[in-house]
Scaffold this active site. Sequence first.
Site, PDB file in Angstrom:
ATOM      1  N   ASP A 119       0.811  -1.223   0.000  1.00  0.00           N
ATOM      2  CA  ASP A 119       0.000   0.000   0.000  1.00  0.00           C
ATOM      3  C   ASP A 119       0.845   1.273   0.000  1.00  0.00           C
ATOM      4  O   ASP A 119       0.448   2.302   0.554  1.00  0.00           O
ATOM      5  CB  ASP A 119      -0.963   0.012   1.212  1.00  0.00           C
ATOM      6  CG  ASP A 119      -1.821  -1.238   1.254  1.00  0.00           C
ATOM      7  OD1 ASP A 119      -2.219  -1.705   0.177  1.00  0.00           O
ATOM      8  OD2 ASP A 119      -2.091  -1.734   2.364  1.00  0.00           O
TER       9      ASP A 119
ATOM     10  N   LYS B 257      -0.750   4.508  -7.942  1.00  0.00           N
ATOM     11  CA  LYS B 257      -0.619   5.885  -8.417  1.00  0.00           C
ATOM     12  C   LYS B 257       0.583   6.021  -9.354  1.00  0.00           C
ATOM     13  O   LYS B 257       0.502   6.649 -10.410  1.00  0.00           O
ATOM     14  CB  LYS B 257      -0.484   6.854  -7.226  1.00  0.00           C
ATOM     15  CG  LYS B 257      -0.064   8.229  -7.689  1.00  0.00           C
ATOM     16  CD  LYS B 257      -0.092   9.313  -6.639  1.00  0.00           C
ATOM     17  CE  LYS B 257       0.586  10.549  -7.264  1.00  0.00           C
ATOM     18  NZ  LYS B 257       0.388  11.770  -6.521  1.00  0.00           N
TER      19      LYS B 257
ATOM     20  N   ASN C 232      -5.388 -10.096  -3.567  1.00  0.00           N
ATOM     21  CA  ASN C 232      -4.987  -9.553  -2.259  1.00  0.00           C
ATOM     22  C   ASN C 232      -4.501  -8.107  -2.425  1.00  0.00           C
ATOM     23  O   ASN C 232      -4.505  -7.333  -1.480  1.00  0.00           O
ATOM     24  CB  ASN C 232      -3.888 -10.414  -1.598  1.00  0.00           C
ATOM     25  CG  ASN C 232      -2.688 -10.686  -2.494  1.00  0.00           C
ATOM     26  OD1 ASN C 232      -2.697 -10.371  -3.687  1.00  0.00           O
ATOM     27  ND2 ASN C 232      -1.652 -11.280  -1.929  1.00  0.00           N
TER      28      ASN C 232
ATOM     29  N   GLY D 199      -4.550  -4.208  -3.768  1.00  0.00           N
ATOM     30  CA  GLY D 199      -5.547  -3.173  -4.028  1.00  0.00           C
ATOM     31  C   GLY D 199      -4.784  -1.924  -4.410  1.00  0.00           C
ATOM     32  O   GLY D 199      -4.103  -1.336  -3.577  1.00  0.00           O
ATOM     33  N   HIS D 200      -4.804  -1.582  -5.689  1.00  0.00           N
ATOM     34  CA  HIS D 200      -4.012  -0.457  -6.193  1.00  0.00           C
ATOM     35  C   HIS D 200      -4.941   0.677  -6.604  1.00  0.00           C
ATOM     36  O   HIS D 200      -5.867   0.480  -7.388  1.00  0.00           O
ATOM     37  CB  HIS D 200      -3.148  -0.914  -7.383  1.00  0.00           C
ATOM     38  CG  HIS D 200      -2.109  -1.938  -6.998  1.00  0.00           C
ATOM     39  ND1 HIS D 200      -1.235  -2.492  -7.883  1.00  0.00           N
ATOM     40  CD2 HIS D 200      -1.799  -2.475  -5.785  1.00  0.00           C
ATOM     41  CE1 HIS D 200      -0.444  -3.346  -7.247  1.00  0.00           C
ATOM     42  NE2 HIS D 200      -0.771  -3.350  -5.974  1.00  0.00           N
TER      43      HIS D 200
ATOM     44  N   ARG E  75       1.074 -29.101  -7.709  1.00  0.00           N
ATOM     45  CA  ARG E  75       0.931 -29.447  -9.136  1.00  0.00           C
ATOM     46  C   ARG E  75      -0.363 -30.134  -9.536  1.00  0.00           C
ATOM     47  O   ARG E  75      -1.181 -29.540 -10.209  1.00  0.00           O
ATOM     48  CB  ARG E  75       2.133 -30.271  -9.645  1.00  0.00           C
ATOM     49  CG  ARG E  75       3.436 -29.490  -9.580  1.00  0.00           C
ATOM     50  CD  ARG E  75       4.628 -30.394  -9.531  1.00  0.00           C
ATOM     51  NE  ARG E  75       4.605 -31.151  -8.284  1.00  0.00           N
ATOM     52  CZ  ARG E  75       5.397 -32.172  -8.011  1.00  0.00           C
ATOM     53  NH1 ARG E  75       6.251 -32.584  -8.909  1.00  0.00           N
ATOM     54  NH2 ARG E  75       5.324 -32.784  -6.844  1.00  0.00           N
TER      55      ARG E  75
ATOM     56  N   THR F 227       3.231 -12.843   2.187  1.00  0.00           N
ATOM     57  CA  THR F 227       2.276 -13.456   1.278  1.00  0.00           C
ATOM     58  C   THR F 227       2.982 -14.634   0.592  1.00  0.00           C
ATOM     59  O   THR F 227       4.105 -14.981   0.957  1.00  0.00           O
ATOM     60  CB  THR F 227       1.696 -12.418   0.292  1.00  0.00           C
ATOM     61  OG1 THR F 227       0.649 -13.043  -0.456  1.00  0.00           O
ATOM     62  CG2 THR F 227       2.759 -11.852  -0.648  1.00  0.00           C
TER      63      THR F 227
ATOM     64  N   PRO G 237      -8.180  -1.325   9.302  1.00  0.00           N
ATOM     65  CA  PRO G 237      -7.289  -0.216   9.646  1.00  0.00           C
ATOM     66  C   PRO G 237      -5.839  -0.678   9.525  1.00  0.00           C
ATOM     67  O   PRO G 237      -5.508  -1.793   9.925  1.00  0.00           O
ATOM     68  CB  PRO G 237      -7.629   0.121  11.096  1.00  0.00           C
ATOM     69  CG  PRO G 237      -8.525  -0.945  11.579  1.00  0.00           C
ATOM     70  CD  PRO G 237      -9.023  -1.741  10.422  1.00  0.00           C
TER      71      PRO G 237
HETATM   72  P1  GDP Z   1      -0.824   0.405  -3.483  1.00  0.00           P
HETATM   73  O1  GDP Z   1      -1.387  -0.886  -3.020  1.00  0.00           O
HETATM   74  O2  GDP Z   1       0.657   0.481  -3.288  1.00  0.00           O
HETATM   75  O3  GDP Z   1      -1.211   0.758  -4.895  1.00  0.00           O
HETATM   76  O4  GDP Z   1      -1.442   1.526  -2.541  1.00  0.00           O
HETATM   77  P2  GDP Z   1      -2.996   1.667  -2.113  1.00  0.00           P
HETATM   78  O5  GDP Z   1      -3.756   2.167  -3.267  1.00  0.00           O
HETATM   79  O6  GDP Z   1      -3.479   0.421  -1.455  1.00  0.00           O
HETATM   80  O7  GDP Z   1      -2.885   2.729  -0.950  1.00  0.00           O
HETATM   81  C1  GDP Z   1      -2.322   3.989  -1.152  1.00  0.00           C
HETATM   82  C2  GDP Z   1      -3.364   5.036  -0.762  1.00  0.00           C
HETATM   83  O8  GDP Z   1      -2.732   6.290  -0.649  1.00  0.00           O
HETATM   84  C3  GDP Z   1      -4.450   5.211  -1.812  1.00  0.00           C
HETATM   85  O9  GDP Z   1      -5.647   5.553  -1.184  1.00  0.00           O
HETATM   86  C4  GDP Z   1      -3.929   6.392  -2.642  1.00  0.00           C
HETATM   87  O10 GDP Z   1      -4.970   7.106  -3.299  1.00  0.00           O
HETATM   88  C5  GDP Z   1      -3.289   7.213  -1.564  1.00  0.00           C
HETATM   89  N1  GDP Z   1      -2.149   8.045  -1.988  1.00  0.00           N
HETATM   90  C6  GDP Z   1      -1.176   7.762  -2.899  1.00  0.00           C
HETATM   91  N2  GDP Z   1      -0.242   8.732  -2.896  1.00  0.00           N
HETATM   92  C7  GDP Z   1      -0.631   9.651  -1.978  1.00  0.00           C
HETATM   93  C8  GDP Z   1      -0.059  10.853  -1.498  1.00  0.00           C
HETATM   94  O11 GDP Z   1       1.018  11.302  -1.908  1.00  0.00           O
HETATM   95  N3  GDP Z   1      -0.743  11.525  -0.534  1.00  0.00           N
HETATM   96  C9  GDP Z   1      -1.922  11.068  -0.023  1.00  0.00           C
HETATM   97  N4  GDP Z   1      -2.515  11.788   0.926  1.00  0.00           N
HETATM   98  N5  GDP Z   1      -2.486   9.920  -0.449  1.00  0.00           N
HETATM   99  C10 GDP Z   1      -1.836   9.213  -1.400  1.00  0.00           C
HETATM  100  P1  IMO Z   2      -0.855  -4.137  -2.257  1.00  0.00           P
HETATM  101  O1  IMO Z   2      -0.467  -4.637  -3.628  1.00  0.00           O
HETATM  102  C1  IMO Z   2      -0.840  -4.705   2.076  1.00  0.00           C
HETATM  103  C2  IMO Z   2      -0.633  -8.846   3.530  1.00  0.00           C
HETATM  104  C3  IMO Z   2      -1.900  -9.242   4.255  1.00  0.00           C
HETATM  105  C4  IMO Z   2      -1.338 -10.261   5.221  1.00  0.00           C
HETATM  106  C5  IMO Z   2      -0.262 -10.960   4.414  1.00  0.00           C
HETATM  107  C6  IMO Z   2      -0.703 -12.268   3.780  1.00  0.00           C
HETATM  108  O2  IMO Z   2      -2.173  -3.472  -2.227  1.00  0.00           O
HETATM  109  O3  IMO Z   2       0.238  -3.351  -1.644  1.00  0.00           O
HETATM  110  P2  IMO Z   2      -2.382 -12.901   1.815  1.00  0.00           P
HETATM  111  O4  IMO Z   2      -3.843 -12.626   1.640  1.00  0.00           O
HETATM  112  O5  IMO Z   2      -1.536 -12.367   0.706  1.00  0.00           O
HETATM  113  O6  IMO Z   2      -2.095 -14.340   2.110  1.00  0.00           O
HETATM  114  O7  IMO Z   2      -1.973 -12.094   3.153  1.00  0.00           O
HETATM  115  O8  IMO Z   2       0.100 -10.043   3.388  1.00  0.00           O
HETATM  116  N1  IMO Z   2      -0.845  -8.289   2.174  1.00  0.00           N
HETATM  117  C7  IMO Z   2      -0.875  -6.990   1.892  1.00  0.00           C
HETATM  118  N2  IMO Z   2      -0.787  -5.903   2.688  1.00  0.00           N
HETATM  119  N3  IMO Z   2      -0.943  -4.546   0.744  1.00  0.00           N
HETATM  120  C8  IMO Z   2      -1.020  -5.603  -0.076  1.00  0.00           C
HETATM  121  O9  IMO Z   2      -1.048  -5.507  -1.416  1.00  0.00           O
HETATM  122  C9  IMO Z   2      -1.006  -6.908   0.492  1.00  0.00           C
HETATM  123  N4  IMO Z   2      -1.076  -8.149   0.000  1.00  0.00           N
HETATM  124  C10 IMO Z   2      -0.969  -8.990   1.026  1.00  0.00           C
HETATM  125  O10 IMO Z   2      -2.496  -8.159   4.903  1.00  0.00           O
HETATM  126  O11 IMO Z   2      -0.709  -9.606   6.303  1.00  0.00           O
HETATM  127 MG    MG Z   3      -2.892  -1.600  -1.765  1.00  0.00          MG
END
Ligand code: GDP
Ligand code: IMO
Ligand code: MG
Length: 455
Positions: free
Chosen positions: A30, A35, A55, A57-58, A170, A268, A333
């Site tokens: 995350d 972005k 798993n 979420g981008h 497998r 993971t 959270p």
């Molecule tokens: P990812 O899994 O690495 O793609 O990241 P996520 O999308 O799960 O979480 C990143 C969160 O931070 C998202 O809600 C983005 O919209 C937000 N975000 C990304 N860059 C920034 C930033 O520079 N400032 C703020 N306030 N939010 C950001």
């Molecule tokens: P992105 O791509 C944050 C974490 C889970 C858990 C562990 C194992 O959005 O950054 P799983 O379901 O993969 O077996 O869970 O890995 N986890 C992540 N945490 N961002 C992710 O992906 C994650 N993918 C897996 O929360 O602790």
């Molecule tokens: Mg994410």
Amino acid sequence: MRRAQIKNRRATNNRDEALHTAVVGLQWGDEGKGKIVDLLTADHDVIVRYNGGANAGHTMVVGDQRYAVHLIPAGILYPDKVCVIGNGVVVDPQKLIEEIEALRGRGVEVGDNLRVSDRAHVVMPYHKEHDAALENVLSKAVSGSEKSVDLSIGTTRRGIGPAYADKVQRSTAIRMGELLDGERLRAKLRVICAIRQRELEALGVQAAPLNADALASQHAAIGRRLAGHITDTVYLLHDYLEQDRRILFEGANACLLDIDHGTYPYVTSSNCSTLGIPAGTGVPGTHIHRVLGIMKAYSTRVGAGPFPTEQVNAIGDRIRERGHEYGTTTGRPRRCGWLDLVAVRYSAMVCGATGLACMLLDVLSGIDELKICTQYRLPDGSVTDRFIPDAVRLGEVQPIYTTLPGWSEEIDEATDRTALPANARRYLERIEQIVGIPVEIVSVGPERTQTLLEV
Ligand code: GDP
Ligand code: IMO
Ligand code: MG
């Protein structure tokens, strides 16, 4: 191979220097990969996911529109680019269809521009049941000495671990290409479901028996629905390489969640570091010369596992609220804490990062003093600047911090790095010094335009 051909291949490798880019998370996920992938897609032709599954979420934010993708590459908002789900991904095909429909419903084109590897493994409904059931059992596991130990990982319950386990096992695995042969799928599922039924019952799942024929019909229908997307993506990517098309590799999850190099067992089930790219796409690592490591200006983690700089206090709460640190996939959270540069430097090393993107810097505005962890103190009193990718031993370290003055100004409207408050610039410079590579991108808000590219 003849001499001329060898020469030719070398020339290709020189020519494609910096043509192809990898984007990878350097913390526990995350970091804002979505972005940055969205942003860099403008300069690439093909965007490839190589690991993980739903798993991930981008998030991409364009104007007042917010998109979250889980399986589809974050480059999908550009209709003239090709998005590829590589062989290293585990695909929940029902979720993939839902994601395609949701994007189309918002006017995003998803057709020939989405290619899915015929060798990507399928996440079946019983994988998700298994994931959840195992987590439940492990959360109240009782050891031999009658002491209860919680061995659960806090997975996303998306069936990731069980699907990769089948891949390695497998004969009980199903790949995307197999969804196209309904007869064989039915025969195979009859065997697999009988085994899975017993395993699920052993885990205490009381649900109705698995119906192999119904599952086969449902998945054959899914196969027909996705047939136009399913292909041999290894040859496809090599064709693109021959044509000098620029490839962007999109890491899911993050280096510290890597099955081999992360905080095992709280990881993971895939190689999320850049080391997973060759295996997960069929493209040799020699093609990738630019690796952008994505890091938050602080640290977060979802799920269980050691987190040396975690702040279970007002600072952690403040970061969570200002940064909206709630999971994109599960809504949980996120645990929040100070920036851990021991961890980031390790991930940058393992991933071969050539530059950094420092995200969410705006979230730190208004904090008087900022702490950066630069070393760990071990239980025997010694000090190290090396990360420890082992859950038990990492859980025993004490972070050693450097304290830097914060800044009070809001920075979400800054348009270049020189316009940032002096203390924000110093914070970035300290990151560059300690990690030893440049911060190429600074992000000051979720929107595509809230990005400082000049260094
Ligand atoms: P990812 O899994 O690495 O793609 O990241 P996520 O999308 O799960 O979480 C990143 C969160 O931070 C998202 O809600 C983005 O919209 C937000 N975000 C990304 N860059 C920034 C930033 O520079 N400032 C703020 N306030 N939010 C950001
Ligand atoms: P992105 O791509 C944050 C974490 C889970 C858990 C562990 C194992 O959005 O950054 P799983 O379901 O993969 O077996 O869970 O890995 N986890 C992540 N945490 N961002 C992710 O992906 C994650 N993918 C897996 O929360 O602790
Ligand atoms: Mg994410």
